[in-house]
Motif scaffolding. Structure first.
Motif, PDB file in Angstrom:
ATOM      1  N   ASP A  23       5.161   9.302   0.160  1.00 55.15           N
ATOM      2  CA  ASP A  23       3.973   9.647  -0.615  1.00 55.15           C
ATOM      3  C   ASP A  23       3.681   8.582  -1.666  1.00 55.15           C
ATOM      4  O   ASP A  23       2.546   8.144  -1.824  1.00 55.15           O
ATOM      5  N   GLU A  24       4.731   8.169  -2.382  1.00 60.75           N
ATOM      6  CA  GLU A  24       4.534   7.120  -3.392  1.00 60.75           C
ATOM      7  C   GLU A  24       4.053   5.835  -2.745  1.00 60.75           C
ATOM      8  O   GLU A  24       3.165   5.155  -3.266  1.00 60.75           O
ATOM      9  N   GLN A  70       0.431   6.192  -1.911  1.00 57.58           N
ATOM     10  CA  GLN A  70      -0.433   6.081  -3.098  1.00 57.58           C
ATOM     11  C   GLN A  70      -0.566   4.639  -3.563  1.00 57.58           C
ATOM     12  O   GLN A  70      -1.646   4.182  -3.912  1.00 57.58           O
ATOM     13  N   GLN A  98      -2.820   2.813  -1.311  1.00 57.62           N
ATOM     14  CA  GLN A  98      -4.194   3.193  -1.556  1.00 57.62           C
ATOM     15  C   GLN A  98      -4.743   2.488  -2.808  1.00 57.62           C
ATOM     16  O   GLN A  98      -5.813   1.914  -2.775  1.00 57.62           O
ATOM     17  N   GLN A  99      -3.929   2.500  -3.879  1.00 54.80           N
ATOM     18  CA  GLN A  99      -4.375   1.888  -5.139  1.00 54.80           C
ATOM     19  C   GLN A  99      -4.615   0.401  -5.000  1.00 54.80           C
ATOM     20  O   GLN A  99      -5.501  -0.155  -5.634  1.00 54.80           O
TER      21      GLN A  99
END
Ligand SMILES: [Zn+2]
Ligand SMILES: [Zn+2]
Length: 490
Positions: free
Chosen positions: A129-130, A133, A136-137
């Motif tokens: 998940d990290e 993210q 994505q960022q």
């Protein structure tokens, strides 16, 4: 008596190194502990020593002692935080697969703004998940998508697919919807991809539909390939591959015949030959009857290919025999009618087949062909027709492998038993029981003597194009398994 120093010395003398070291630690004689360390087996002592060295700022020794204590996460931490040696830290994390170690490495790369590496180690530390993210960022989703391997869950794939969908990256979105089994959504994206040269999207669409086994999706893709949705029919080879992926071999065979016919009328005879050959072997593997039209077309195209082989080798009689067969089927070579007939006239004349030469010369005198004859040969051919020579070298005969009826070498339909005879891929003649061999790659038959002769100058099989030498070809004493009169539909 709490006389640690003396106790330690005596332990050392008695070679009780672990005990000696632990007592030296109590009186903080680190120099002595260091000296004894190679003889110490207890990880606890190594660890205590490592901590003391770290507290002293002696990081190299600390790292080594943590290593002796097999405390890998501390080694990793010291390498990263104090020794600035990420290579070593990465090596340890990869070797030990430590999740906490991977997290530390990820944090290290994050501080350097090296997001790609950080994502890699977050995935390794199972923090998908990290990692997602972060990807994505920092627009690193391709990196994340590449790294996330067999451990990924359906949710992981779906998150990636949705991200790419949002970015309108259709190929990537399709790829990940396919991975998480959302076939209809995947297909939608593949069909939205612009047509590129490699057509990867179409290949993936075919794969998706092959996996989905859903009639509505199949029909949607067929419509697309036929051009019903955008008025642009796609290359027929995709339709062929789709049928193969769906294991619809009959439709695949029909499509292969259409593709071969198109290649053939465009004059791409080698392509047409290879399409039919691969279809032929595929059908055989699937134990599906080979359509007669396919077998015949392959035979004719193969004869055309043999013309070139024979002529190149200076074997003009065999070349002429194959040209006769090709010319008798000249409608299958529409873009080269005049040049093929011209070669037939010349090669037959040269090989002493004057009557055949004359009859092809006469064909060339038809108004639709006459003006297209190469000026180099025109006068000669016209003269041949004016003064016909009908002498013809008689063709030798060999027995039919089924019924032993004696028939001309290049005749493939036996008048005795009405069987279509298997033909030799090296010479184009019909097969003979006593002279049987096969290509070890494609299993097509060849007259043993003819095959060996051909392989003196050629280094590939004329049928399957695989590398081949004479030593790989052996004579087959009992060819009965190759003689199946009902294998083809007549
Ligand atoms: Zn026969
Ligand atoms: Zn072969």
């Amino acid at each position: 008596m709490k006389q640690f120093s003396e106790a330690a010395q005596l332990y050392e003398k008695g070679q009780y190194y672990d005990k000696a070291a632990s007592v030296y630690i109590r009186c903080k004689n680190w120099a002595k502990v260091g000296e004894l360390l190679p003889q110490v087996t207890s990880p606890k002592i190594h660890l205590q020593y490592a901590k003391a060295k770290e507290a002293d700022g002696r990081y190299k020794e600390a790292a080594m002692a943590y290593e002796s204590a097999k405390d890998w996460d501390n080694v990793t931490r010291v390498q990263l935080d104090h020794l600035n040696n990420p290579e070593e830290a990465v090596r340890i994390v990869r070797d030990t697969q430590s999740i906490d170690g991977a997290k530390m490495v990820a944090r290290f790369f994050l501080r350097l703004s090296d997001y790609g590496s950080a994502i890699q180690f977050l995935v390794l530390s199972k923090c998908n998940d990290e990692a997602f993210q972060l990807a994505q960022q920092h627009s690193q989703m391709e990196v994340y998508a590449d790294i996330i391997g067999s451990d990924a869950t359906m949710e992981d794939y779906q998150s990636i697919a949705l991200y790419f969908e949002g970015e309108k990256k259709h190929l990537q979105a399709g790829k990940f919807f396919q991975k998480c089994g959302q076939y209809s959504r995947a297909l939608k994206h593949f069909l939205m991809c612009p047509n590129t040269d490699d057509n990867l999207a179409i290949e993936m669409a075919i794969e998706t539909v092959g996996q989905a086994k859903d009639e509505a999706l199949t029909n949607q893709l067929i419509d697309y390939l036929m051009g019903e949705s955008d008025g642009m029919p796609k290359d027929a080879k995709y339709l062929f591959r789709l049928y193969m992926a769906l294991k619809h071999y009959r439709e695949a065979a029909r499509t292969a015949i259409i593709i071969a016919r198109e290649e053939q009328s465009a004059g791409n005879y080698r392509n047409a030959h290879d399409v039919l050959f691969s279809m032929y072997t595929e059908l055989q593997t699937q134990k599906i009857r080979i359509p007669a039209e396919m077998a015949t077309n392959l035979m004719i195209l193969h004869s055309y290919i043999l013309v070139k082989v024979h002529v190149k080798r200076g074997d003009h009689l065999k070349g002429a025999r194959m040209l006769i067969r090709v010319s008798n089927n000249i409608s299958k070579f529409p873009s080269h009618i005049v040049p093929i007939l011209t070669s037939a006239v010349i090669e037959c004349h040269r090989a002493g087949l004057k009557n055949s030469s004359f009859s092809f010369a006469a064909m060339l005198m038809r108004p639709e062909y006459r003006n297209k004859i190469d000026v180099k040969y025109k006068k000669k051919i016209e003269a041949m027709v004016r003064r016909p020579d009908t002498s013809e070298l008689e063709e030798e005969t060999t027995p039919c492998p089924y019924c032993s009826f004696s028939l001309p070498d290049c005749e493939l339909l036996c008048p005795g038993c009405k069987n279509n005879l298997p033909y030799c891929i090296a010479s184009g003649r019909h097969m003979v029981k006593e002279d049987w061999s096969v290509c070890p790659h494609c299993d097509f038959p060849a007259l043993h003597s003819q095959f060996l002769g051909l392989l003196e100058t050629e280094s590939v099989c004329p049928m399957c194009s695989e590398n081949l030498s004479a030593s790989q070809v052996t004579k087959i004493a009992d060819c009965s398994s190759y003689l199946q009169p009902d294998e083809l539909e007549h």
